[in-house]
Design a protein around this motif. Structure first.
Motif, short mmCIF file in Angstrom:
data_model
loop_
_atom_site.label_atom_id
_atom_site.label_comp_id
_atom_site.label_asym_id
_atom_site.label_seq_id
_atom_site.Cartn_x
_atom_site.Cartn_y
_atom_site.Cartn_z
N ALA A 260 0.84 -1.20 0.00
CA ALA A 260 0.00 0.00 0.00
C ALA A 260 0.87 1.25 0.00
O ALA A 260 0.56 2.23 -0.69
N ASN B 269 0.95 4.13 -2.86
CA ASN B 269 0.70 5.53 -2.52
C ASN B 269 1.83 6.44 -2.99
O ASN B 269 1.60 7.63 -3.20
N VAL C 4 -4.25 4.50 -2.24
CA VAL C 4 -4.95 3.36 -1.64
C VAL C 4 -6.02 3.91 -0.72
O VAL C 4 -5.74 4.68 0.19
N ILE D 170 -7.89 -1.13 2.65
CA ILE D 170 -7.17 -2.40 2.66
C ILE D 170 -8.02 -3.41 3.41
O ILE D 170 -8.48 -3.14 4.51
N VAL E 260 -6.86 -4.54 -1.98
CA VAL E 260 -6.77 -3.08 -1.83
C VAL E 260 -7.67 -2.43 -2.86
O VAL E 260 -7.85 -2.94 -3.97
N VAL F 125 -7.93 1.04 -4.87
CA VAL F 125 -7.01 2.12 -5.22
C VAL F 125 -7.72 3.12 -6.11
O VAL F 125 -8.33 2.74 -7.12
#
Length: 179
Positions: A111, A115, A122, A125, A132, A134
């Motif tokens: 993650a 990012n 993200v 989670i 995830v 996104v």
């Protein structure tokens, strides 16, 4: 000295270095204050224990660093182009990615890497089914969506190769998403 004590000492030294760097003046007083404040932070706000399994493998880790840097540079140029191009804003959307990552620590690292890439963030989670969600800046075409999934799969594979143990034989693979 046990591993836990070594990690705590390392964290304390890191906190003292960060404190000293934030003051911008390397002095004995700042370093001692950094150790004192770091100790208070570590005692009053302890982090939960994270189980660490597997080992670090250097070649995939270096490849991960190179790939992550490349994706960050590529996305930065893409965002700069979106800002100056005469057309309107690109189509953005939220994409779901199921991951084959088994470790919570590696999931968080994944993650973090996602990012760091401009144009992605993200949003959520799911630890139970490593997934995830996104937000992606450019999903205006099937090729852009496929590229996002391809890049994410490559980063995931490098993270697994860098930090996790090989999967047990007979572990079912994670199904691929279709754009």
């Amino acid at each position: 000295m046990s591993r836990e004590i070594a990690v705590r000492i390392g964290v304390l030294v890191w906190l003292a270095v960060v404190y000293t760097a934030l003051w911008g003046d390397v002095s004995v007083a700042n370093l001692l204050a950094g150790f004192a404040i770091g100790a208070v932070v570590m005692l009053t706000l302890p982090l939960p224990r994270v189980s660490v399994t597997g080992r670090v493998r250097l070649r995939p880790l270096l490849e991960l660093l190179v790939a992550g840097t490349y994706y960050a540079l590529e996305s930065s140029l893409q965002i700069a182009w979106f800002a100056i191009r005469p057309a309107g804003a690109p189509t953005s959307g939220v994409l779901r990615v199921r991951l084959a990552i088994r470790s919570d620590l590696v999931l968080v690292l994944c993650a973090d890497v996602l990012n760091l890439i401009p144009g992605t963030m993200v949003l959520e989670i799911d630890r139970t089914n490593p997934t995830v969600w996104v937000h992606v800046l450019n999903v205006g075409s099937d090729a852009a969506v496929a590229k996002f999934y391809r890049d994410t799969r490559r980063l995931e594979r490098l993270l697994i190769d860098s930090f996790e143990r090989p999967p047990d034989p007979g572990t079912p693979p994670i199904p691929e998403e279709r754009p």
